[in-house]
Design an enzyme around this catalytic site. Structure first.
Site, PDB file in Angstrom:
ATOM      1  CG  ASP A  39      -7.241  -1.179 -24.453  1.00 31.39           C
ATOM      2  OD1 ASP A  39      -8.238  -1.299 -25.189  1.00 31.39           O
ATOM      3  OD2 ASP A  39      -6.504  -2.123 -24.136  1.00 31.39           O
ATOM      4  N   PRO A  95       0.792  -1.231   0.000  1.00 30.19           N
ATOM      5  CG  PRO A  95      -0.874  -1.578   1.587  1.00 30.19           C
ATOM      6  CD  PRO A  95       0.441  -2.114   1.129  1.00 30.19           C
ATOM      7  CD  GLU A 123      -1.386  -6.286  10.281  1.00 33.40           C
ATOM      8  OE1 GLU A 123      -1.236  -5.064  10.296  1.00 33.40           O
ATOM      9  OE2 GLU A 123      -2.469  -6.832   9.994  1.00 33.40           O
ATOM     10  NE  ARG A 135      -4.630  -4.465 -22.447  1.00 33.95           N
ATOM     11  CZ  ARG A 135      -5.694  -4.946 -23.072  1.00 33.95           C
ATOM     12  NH1 ARG A 135      -6.124  -6.162 -22.794  1.00 33.95           N
ATOM     13  NH2 ARG A 135      -6.341  -4.229 -23.964  1.00 33.95           N
TER      14      ARG A 135
END
Length: 248
Positions: free
Chosen positions: A168, A88, A116, A153
């Site tokens: 895209d 994160p 954690e 991709r």
């Protein structure tokens, strides 16, 4: 291009990569996927990879010894690869980052966390931290797979037509325009006439306008601060049409 996952759950990676576009790319030899499990670098009978945090607190923290050993092994296999920890606290994944990875020509090593999170010292063996958004998942495997899918991709031959990746959403800086296929009419809903007329200049204008409209309505933060003359004209039309809908 080679992708290597440092993961406690290699079976998850292997299962996902067996299908769809990535699976076909692997079969065609356009990319390769492998895994290294930090548990293979433990030395106790329980193959322990986590421990309680210093200072107290809930949850368990991933130990540096097995993860650093696994990263070192990964670097032996892919010495020029970029090492990315999914967590994160990393910079948020954007399309320009995906394209940078794809065009750099470097293999990628993904370090997938759990519990954690990582012992902070592990990051000394990582090139960068990367996040896929402002939310918390149970592990780094799904985010890592998302990054690989997005990068794959752009590998020539994986999609068949490179234009598919280049057109895209986000590749152009805008959300994608609406797409339609046969039948022309479905339960009273019809394909816009302009798409059936065969005038490629009008089709291109319609698509650009629809991309601008979708972005204006749903992701205005993606719009440029200043439009060129053609886009400015389209935006004026869009705003006038929306105002008319509100007043109608």
């Amino acid at each position: 291009m080679k992708f290597l996952f440092v993961t406690l759950f290699p079976e998850l990676i292997e299962q996902v990569c067996a299908y769809s576009i990535v699976g076909r790319g692997i079969e065609a030899g356009l990319l390769s996927v492998s895994c290294i499990n930090p548990r293979d670098f433990t030395h106790d009978k329980h193959r322990t990879v986590d421990d309680s945090p210093f200072g107290g607190g809930a949850g368990m923290v991933l130990k540096p010894e097995p993860f650093v050993a696994a990263i070192r092994k990964a670097k032996e296999e892919l010495p020029e690869a970029r090492v990315i920890a999914l967590c994160p606290g990393g910079r948020t994944l954007k399309q320009n980052i995906v394209e940078d990875y794809a065009h750099a020509g470097k293999d990628l090593i993904f370090v997938c966390g759990h519990y954690e999170g990582f012992d902070e010292r592990i990051f000394n063996w990582v090139d960068e931290k990367l996040s896929v958004g402002d939310y918390v998942l149970t592990g780094g495997e799904l985010p890592a797979l998302m990054v690989m899918d997005a990068v794959a991709r752009f590998i020539p031959g994986v999609l068949g037509k490179m234009a598919s990746a280049e057109e895209d959403s986000f590749s152009t800086g805008l959300l994608e325009y609406p797409q339609y296929t046969r039948p022309v009419e479905f339960e009273g809903l019809t394909v816009p006439e302009v798409l059936r007329g065969g005038n490629h200049a009008l089709i291109a204008r319609w698509r650009r306008k629809q991309s601008l409209k979708a972005t204006y309505l749903h992701r205005p933060d993606l719009l440029p601060e200043k439009f060129d003359k053609a886009d400015a004209k389209l935006m004026a039309e869009i705003k006038a049409e929306l105002a008319g809908e509100e007043n109608g």
